[in-house]
Design an enzyme around this catalytic site. Structure first.
Site, mmCIF file in Angstrom:
data_model
loop_
_atom_site.group_PDB
_atom_site.id
_atom_site.type_symbol
_atom_site.label_atom_id
_atom_site.label_comp_id
_atom_site.label_asym_id
_atom_site.label_seq_id
_atom_site.Cartn_x
_atom_site.Cartn_y
_atom_site.Cartn_z
ATOM 1 N N ASP A 1 -68.851 -26.367 -30.511
ATOM 2 C CA ASP A 1 -67.587 -25.651 -30.598
ATOM 3 C C ASP A 1 -67.583 -24.878 -31.923
ATOM 4 O O ASP A 1 -68.470 -25.042 -32.756
ATOM 5 C CB ASP A 1 -66.428 -26.663 -30.552
ATOM 6 N N ALA B 1 -64.128 -23.414 -34.218
ATOM 7 C CA ALA B 1 -63.094 -23.837 -35.177
ATOM 8 C C ALA B 1 -62.864 -25.346 -35.117
ATOM 9 O O ALA B 1 -62.625 -25.918 -34.062
ATOM 10 C CB ALA B 1 -61.789 -23.095 -34.918
ATOM 11 N N LYS C 1 -56.924 -19.499 -25.606
ATOM 12 C CA LYS C 1 -55.661 -19.365 -26.330
ATOM 13 C C LYS C 1 -54.463 -19.050 -25.425
ATOM 14 O O LYS C 1 -53.359 -19.534 -25.662
ATOM 15 C CB LYS C 1 -55.810 -18.307 -27.433
ATOM 16 N N ASP D 1 -64.467 -30.990 -31.517
ATOM 17 C CA ASP D 1 -63.491 -31.702 -32.357
ATOM 18 C C ASP D 1 -62.151 -31.925 -31.674
ATOM 19 O O ASP D 1 -61.185 -32.315 -32.324
ATOM 20 C CB ASP D 1 -63.270 -30.915 -33.657
#
Length: 261
Positions: free
Chosen positions: A12, A14, A53, A187
């Site tokens: 991934d 960010a 998003k 994460d």
């Protein structure tokens, strides 16, 4: 020395390889909702993190607290048009700050170098759009991090996490034959779901994660006991989501990929 277990690692972005704590999208989402008279909490904002998003906005608008606040403020439930309207505010908010959050996290550059020394290919998936990645990827490369490829949901007809398709695009680009010989590292819970749905070995990274939601300064300011308590909380989240393994930070990844733990 080549890895005997794995041929590729798909990261991934960010919160995993860049942007310690995954802060860039959080503020942009919160500011976008505030423009519509609704103020989500940080916890609410982070819950869908890792999704594409627009899907993130849609998911937030369905949360009980946010849905109720929207109803009270606007007199009706949020619609698809409202999702588009909030997203339209979010995107410029994010673009305004994105380049500031492209620095690689601690141990990432060394881990990637070690993986490449083992003959492991480096792919990546992201909740960002292609346009966002055209800001983040060059800046990260300038700072030393450049995977062999990256794919957003723009490459998969808008089907981002938890769908596995971005991982499959990586496997195709990296010429991987066996999903069992691929690692996905992320994460967030949606990262874990993406990896599991793709059938690859799935790893959660704890420190600097969106799931931990602490800046590097905040984490380093904790006592040793406080740091371990924060780690343990996130480990539990990832294991409950089905992660095959959890690492504290990227320094531990090469050993895991090499089959040493």
């Amino acid at each position: 020395m080549a890895s005997k277990r794995f041929d590729a690692v798909v990261f991934d972005w960010a919160g995993t390889t860049v942007d310690y704590g995954c802060f860039a999208p959080v503020q942009a989402f919160m500011d976008a909702f505030k423009e519509f008279g609704v103020e989500p909490t940080v916890a609410q904002t982070r819950e869908p993190m890792g999704m594409s998003k627009r899907d993130h906005v849609a998911t937030m608008l369905k949360m009980d607290g946010i849905a109720n606040a929207w109803q009270q403020t606007h007199g009706s439930a949020a619609t698809e048009a409202d999702v588009d309207a909030v997203y339209a505010k979010f995107e410029p908010n994010l673009f305004a700050i994105l380049e500031q959050y492209a620095a690689p996290k601690p141990h990432v550059l060394d881990a990637v170098a070690s993986l490449r020394d083992m003959g492991v290919k480096i792919g990546s998936t992201t909740g960002y759009t292609d346009q966002m990645m055209h800001v983040v990827a060059p800046k990260a490369a300038e700072l030393g991090y450049e995977p062999d490829c990256w794919f957003s949901a723009d490459s998969t007809n808008g089907f981002g996490r938890p769908y596995p398709y971005m991982v499959f695009r990586n496997l195709e680009a990296l010429h991987c034959q066996d999903v069992r010989r691929v690692v996905k590292v992320g994460d967030t819970v949606s990262d874990i779901q993406e990896g599991k749905n793709a059938g690859v070995f799935t790893v959660g990274v704890v420190e600097g994660s969106s799931a931990m939601a602490l800046s590097e300064t905040e984490f380093n300011a904790l006592s040793a006991e406080g740091q371990e308590a924060a780690r343990q909380q996130v480990r539990s989240v990832f294991m409950d989501a089905g992660a095959d393994a959890v690492i504290d930070n990227m320094a531990q990844l090469p050993g895991l990929v090499a089959g040493q733990r």
